[in-house]
Design a protein around this motif. Sequence first.
Motif, PDB file in Angstrom:
ATOM      1  N   ILE A   1      10.512   7.452  -6.229  1.00 49.08           N
ATOM      2  CA  ILE A   1       9.295   7.199  -7.006  1.00 49.08           C
ATOM      3  C   ILE A   1       9.332   5.803  -7.617  1.00 49.08           C
TER       4      ILE A   1
ATOM      5  N   LEU B   1       3.101   1.645   1.377  1.00 45.13           N
ATOM      6  CA  LEU B   1       2.724   2.583   0.315  1.00 45.13           C
ATOM      7  C   LEU B   1       2.313   3.933   0.894  1.00 45.13           C
TER       8      LEU B   1
ATOM      9  N   PHE C   1       8.521   3.093  -4.826  1.00 47.17           N
ATOM     10  CA  PHE C   1       7.160   2.957  -4.308  1.00 47.17           C
ATOM     11  C   PHE C   1       6.128   2.697  -5.401  1.00 47.17           C
ATOM     12  N   VAL C   2       6.371   3.180  -6.612  1.00 45.39           N
ATOM     13  CA  VAL C   2       5.501   2.797  -7.725  1.00 45.39           C
ATOM     14  C   VAL C   2       5.679   1.305  -8.007  1.00 45.39           C
TER      15      VAL C   2
ATOM     16  N   GLY D   1       5.341   6.036   1.666  1.00 47.88           N
ATOM     17  CA  GLY D   1       6.002   6.528   0.457  1.00 47.88           C
ATOM     18  C   GLY D   1       5.213   7.595  -0.268  1.00 47.88           C
ATOM     19  N   PHE D   2       3.918   7.353  -0.493  1.00 54.95           N
ATOM     20  CA  PHE D   2       3.148   8.266  -1.341  1.00 54.95           C
ATOM     21  C   PHE D   2       2.768   9.564  -0.632  1.00 54.95           C
TER      22      PHE D   2
ATOM     23  N   LEU E   1       3.781  -0.631  -5.439  1.00 56.06           N
ATOM     24  CA  LEU E   1       2.354  -0.540  -5.754  1.00 56.06           C
ATOM     25  C   LEU E   1       1.967  -1.505  -6.879  1.00 56.06           C
TER      26      LEU E   1
ATOM     27  N   ILE F   1       5.797  11.524  -1.462  1.00 55.20           N
ATOM     28  CA  ILE F   1       5.846  11.845  -2.896  1.00 55.20           C
ATOM     29  C   ILE F   1       4.923  13.027  -3.203  1.00 55.20           C
ATOM     30  N   VAL F   2       3.682  12.984  -2.697  1.00 56.84           N
ATOM     31  CA  VAL F   2       2.731  14.078  -2.931  1.00 56.84           C
ATOM     32  C   VAL F   2       3.253  15.374  -2.314  1.00 56.84           C
TER      33      VAL F   2
END
Length: 453
Positions: free
Chosen positions: A284, A258, A287-288, A261-262, A291, A265-266
């Motif tokens: 997105i 995670l 990885f969402v 990935g995040f 999560l 993304i950010v």
Amino acid sequence: MFKKFTNGCVYVMNKYLPDAFIFAIVLTIITFIGGVTLTGQSPFQMILHWAGPKGFFGLLSFTMQMVLVLVLGSAMAQAKVFKNLLKKIAKAAKTPVRGIMITAFVSVVACWINWGFGLVIGALLAREIAKEVKGIDYRLLIATAYSGFVVWHGGISGSIPLQVANPGALEKVAPTIFDGTFTIATSNTIFSPMNLFISGIIIFGLPFVCKAMIPDKEHTVEVDPALLVEKEARSEDASKFSPADKMERSKILWIITLAFGFVYIVYNFTQVGLNLSLDFVNFIFLFVGVLLHGNLRNYIDAVNEAAASAAGIILQFPFYAGIMGMMVGANPETGISLAGVISNGFVSISNNVTFPLFSFLSAGIVNFFVPSGGGQWAVQAPIMMPAGHALGVDPAKTAMAIAWGDAWTNMVQPFWALPALSIAGLNAKDVMGYCVITLLFSGIIISAGFLIF
């Protein structure tokens, strides 16, 4: 009167529209014949266009993107947290009328924001509403979810308006007219008064059009309960886990995954804002989904289950790539292609007032055979942009005419409906009768927009 017309469209489509794959084969034959008769090419030349580098395997990258849209979106939706969110929205429906209107509004707004997101979310919400609301026509519900897709190319993920905002994009299609620095800002395309007028009326009008299509009880077809059966969650005894089982459910590996990935993304949101590419939407979704499922093993199982529904895309997209190859394949002596014949035919009957409207209509016809925004631009822009310039038409309006034509006839083209149909467990003929009404409604609004402004 309106319901009778709708029922007639549903009857005709249900009776005469074949499976989506057979539809692709029929389009292949029509394109082949058209290319031979209208461009003066031999049958063998058309076969070469069909199977060549820009033909049968020309959409492999895009095919994989669409498979991931379906699989990753569906896997994300299988997470308990996401299911509960959809259930809360669905419980607000309560009646068939509210169910249809909520589905229409959520779908059309989501597609205007990002077409990949809207295409999946609308179908998933429709399935959940079908579970919650008794007496709702399942075919219309899924058609409603798909109908929101008609606005995608006028929205903020529209490929053509985003493309022409980049330096060099217009020079590639019309180098004698535009230099490498010439661009068309999104304030003149997506956020222009004309486009906001068209998008706004469709967004707020579509729920009422779909409401008007609700059939009476005699013609209502409720969902087959078998289509909504979900796999029961496995009961697991942690005491019996092997070291490999524990690794698959490791929170440490889950958190590290995670984090990778995040962080990106950010970062990407800070760089490009809401301008989401299809690849980033899939990123997105992935990885969402990881999560929400809580560990990697649960996510693997969800993806395995979702992957089976991608068969239609895998089978049909290469044939549409072949159709595109024949549409753009030019006669080596005259340089004439079938797409060029269609586009030039409309240009020949246009003036500076009617040109945007005829560009829109020609794009709608070409879209049957080239159902890809990028492909549509590559086929028509080299013809339409110079022609519009010669007639004194604003290039932003010409670009949006091509964009809206590309989106418009998707309503009766099974190509883009495949992800929604796979999620719903339906065939194209089950929903296309209702989509004909959306086609007519949106066609009137789009045409009026180009003539008024």
